[in-house]
Enzyme design. Sequence first.
Site, PDB file in Angstrom:
ATOM      1  N   CYS B  46      45.317  36.405  39.542  1.00  0.00           N
ATOM      2  CA  CYS B  46      46.169  35.680  40.509  1.00  0.00           C
ATOM      3  C   CYS B  46      46.952  34.603  39.755  1.00  0.00           C
ATOM      4  CB  CYS B  46      45.253  35.087  41.583  1.00  0.00           C
ATOM      5  SG  CYS B  46      45.853  33.604  42.387  1.00  0.00           S
ATOM      6  N   CYS B  49      46.478  30.962  40.647  1.00  0.00           N
ATOM      7  CA  CYS B  49      45.151  30.450  40.270  1.00  0.00           C
ATOM      8  C   CYS B  49      45.150  30.019  38.807  1.00  0.00           C
ATOM      9  CB  CYS B  49      44.080  31.513  40.513  1.00  0.00           C
ATOM     10  SG  CYS B  49      43.997  32.044  42.236  1.00  0.00           S
TER      11      CYS B  49
END
Lengths: 506, 127
Positions: B46, B49
Amino acid sequence: MFRVQVPDQDAPDMERAHDFNFDLAVLGGGSGGLACAKEAAKHGAKVVVFDFVQPTPLKTTWGLGGTCLNVGCIPKKLMHTASIYGELAEDAQLYGWNLTKNSHDWDRMVGNIQNHIKAQNWKIRVDLRDKNVTYYNEYATFVDKHTVKSVNKRGAERTVTADKFVLAMGGRPNYPDVPGAQDYAITSDDIFSLKYHPGKTLCVGASYISLECAGFLNGLGIDTTVMVRSILLRGFDKDCSEKIGGYMEQCGVKFLRPCVPNKIECVKEATDSSAPELRVSFTQNGEEKSDIFNTVLFAIGRKPLTDKINPGAIGLKYDPNGKIPVTEEELTNVDNVYAIGDLLNAPELTPLAIQSGRLLAKRLYAGSKILTDYVNVPTTVFTPLEYGSVGLSEDAAIAKYGEENVEVYHTKHTPTEQVVREASALEGYNYAKLICNRADNERVVGLHYLGPNAGEITGGFGLGLIMGATKSDFDRLVGIHPTSSEVFTTMNITRRSGQSIDVEDC
Amino acid sequence: MANVVKHVKVSGFTEYLRAVQQYKDSSLHLFTLFTGSLDADGKSWCPDCNKADPVIEEALNSAPECTCVITAYIDRPTWKDMNNNFRKSQDIQLTSIPTLIKVGTEKRLEEGQCAKLSLVQMLLEDD
């Protein structure tokens, strides 16, 4: 330390340098103060906001965001919605839904509403941090016109200086001078987070806040009484106000009128999970009486927090009722101190506070010249029969233009979604009127609406009024069928004609 | 010297629930970071993230000592399932990752907010 160059208006040839911590300090983190602070920061000003909620006598307190979010518009609209859902559940069955009748769960409603508010409190803090506005959860009072001293809940103090100040502390509900009021009664500051079911409730006052609270409590199945000294909704259109009272009575709200409270005594103390039992003594029509209630809610007016900021230290001028006189640029008598929102002699409405805060910041830090227009501000009272208005009441129009010049067009209507309802005493209250000035081409100077979705309807028509729409413009507009708002496009009965409005048309 | 902050790393919903049970009644201020799981190189699938994780690590270096953070790693197939437990849980109602929450409160930071040091610090230091 931040340094700003401020040209001194009194000495235009000189530039005076100041050492202030901030360009702008805003006292009060409600709708107006936050809007002003964020707008000022957007244009490069270094801004601080002070916000601190003094707990109520019942020790209720809340987070950043002011009255509207925490103890006003937002929880009010949500509880009003909860109450309307009860009504719609009845209608739903007429439309074929098989709903088992459930009682209302107060704790669940309050829990969900408070969770929403807490999430918003946090989002505001994130937003301020993100926009580089300093926030102190501290109570600020003036030391001099460029200095405040603030204190947090632990008693720690700090001193902050700023070039300019915006006062945006708003107001709090009044308590009457009645024995027991502060000890046992609550206000709108407490009701939306009340830990226990309110039980049999007395709302004292005929303000919109009193009627709204009584309306949603009754709609949630709570035994509700309203105590009124004289007229309902002072300042609003009289005709519409009385219809709201009539409708509420038909819904089951009891009215004590004319009536004033004398004393509140505790019969049984409240616990964390149960309401108290209170004996309320009152004078109704000259007669002394008393009754038992579980909750007594005072909604008899609000007072600005002007006197709580040590206004004497800066020689701030304000009225005995706490309202602060300002110029059209929201400047007080102190040349670096401005005031906005509920502190002013203007409608106490969140969007108006936001508008004045934002436009003030644009004038101070972005060279704007645009002033806030305090005329033709739409508003809605969220009583069970909702009431939207923009512009003048009938009485105010007559006082301003003379009876001979005021033409009132009015009509009743039945919202289409309600046609499935069986005949009941609740019929006939949906009402609309346009107040026009005959001396000015029948310009519409007041628009009033009683019925569902009043806020949605009134907000849109407000644009017509600020643009100077006449009755013929409303006639020119083609309505949307089948809606309630279309009644404004086909009005042809004037009050002057004496013709009945009890006609049903398709 | 960096503060000693308790940092628990778990994978998936069941482990997450167990960790919350373990720490929620302690005197620690409990936070959870919901973030994408890491590959062999320590990188998340991600992208947001990856931006947030080092910022949160940095904020934890100066967080109060009573802080406990559960990092709940969520793998890509789980997250892409719109009916996954993190999304459906009434308590979490996760709509994006990364999300950093203060457990038991309405305080949360989502996506880009987790990559802003001042916001993460505000959440961790709030009382």
